[in-house]
Write a protein that holds these residues in place. Structure first.
Motif, mmCIF file in Angstrom:
data_model
loop_
_atom_site.group_PDB
_atom_site.id
_atom_site.type_symbol
_atom_site.label_atom_id
_atom_site.label_comp_id
_atom_site.label_asym_id
_atom_site.label_seq_id
_atom_site.Cartn_x
_atom_site.Cartn_y
_atom_site.Cartn_z
ATOM 1 N N LEU A 65 0.842 -1.197 0.000
ATOM 2 C CA LEU A 65 0.000 0.000 0.000
ATOM 3 C C LEU A 65 0.875 1.244 0.000
ATOM 4 O O LEU A 65 2.028 1.196 0.425
ATOM 5 N N PRO A 66 0.320 2.375 -0.455
ATOM 6 C CA PRO A 66 1.131 3.585 -0.627
ATOM 7 C C PRO A 66 1.761 4.141 0.643
ATOM 8 O O PRO A 66 2.872 4.648 0.618
ATOM 9 N N SER A 67 1.040 4.076 1.771
ATOM 10 C CA SER A 67 1.583 4.658 2.994
ATOM 11 C C SER A 67 0.947 4.016 4.220
ATOM 12 O O SER A 67 0.019 3.219 4.115
ATOM 13 N N SER A 68 1.435 4.402 5.386
ATOM 14 C CA SER A 68 0.891 3.886 6.638
ATOM 15 C C SER A 68 -0.572 4.246 6.797
ATOM 16 O O SER A 68 -1.331 3.530 7.439
ATOM 17 N N ARG A 69 -0.980 5.347 6.234
ATOM 18 C CA ARG A 69 -2.383 5.787 6.326
ATOM 19 C C ARG A 69 -3.318 4.710 5.774
ATOM 20 O O ARG A 69 -4.329 4.371 6.399
ATOM 21 N N GLU A 70 -3.000 4.163 4.623
ATOM 22 C CA GLU A 70 -3.837 3.137 4.022
ATOM 23 C C GLU A 70 -3.799 1.842 4.831
ATOM 24 O O GLU A 70 -4.786 1.128 4.906
ATOM 25 N N VAL A 71 -2.674 1.537 5.430
ATOM 26 C CA VAL A 71 -2.559 0.343 6.254
ATOM 27 C C VAL A 71 -3.488 0.446 7.461
ATOM 28 O O VAL A 71 -4.199 -0.499 7.791
#
Length: 72
Positions: A65-71
Motif C-alpha cells: 500500500l502507498p503509505s501507513s495511512r492506508e494500512v
C-alpha cells in the motif's frame, strides 16, 4: 493443508509482485480497483470480496500500500 496466501494492493508495484507470486502459490487478492483484481484473476488468482473474507481464508496476507495511512 495450507491455505492460500492473500495479497492486498495491486497497484504498479503490488500488481507486479502479485503476478510473480500467483505462479508459485494459491493467491487470493483484493484491491479497490476492480480492473487490477481482474488482471490477477486472469492469471489464476482468486478475487476476495473484502478483507474479512481474505482474513478468514488465508494463512498470511501481504500488503503493498502507498503509505501507513492506508494500512491503518
Amino acid at each position: 493443508m495450507s491455505r492460500a496466501l492473500g495479497y492486498v494492493g495491486l497497484g504498479n508495484m503490488g500488481g507486479a509482485l502479485a503476478q510473480r507470486l500467483v505462479r508459485q502459490h494459491p493467491l487470493q487478492v483484493y484491491d479497490r480497483n476492480e480492473e487490477s483484481v481482474s488482471k490477477l484473476v486472469a492469471s489464476g488468482a482468486i478475487a476476495c470480496t473484502g478483507l474479512a473474507q481474505m482474513a478468514d481464508q488465508c494463512d498470511m496476507i501481504l500488503l503493498c500500500l502507498p503509505s501507513s495511512r492506508e494500512v491503518r
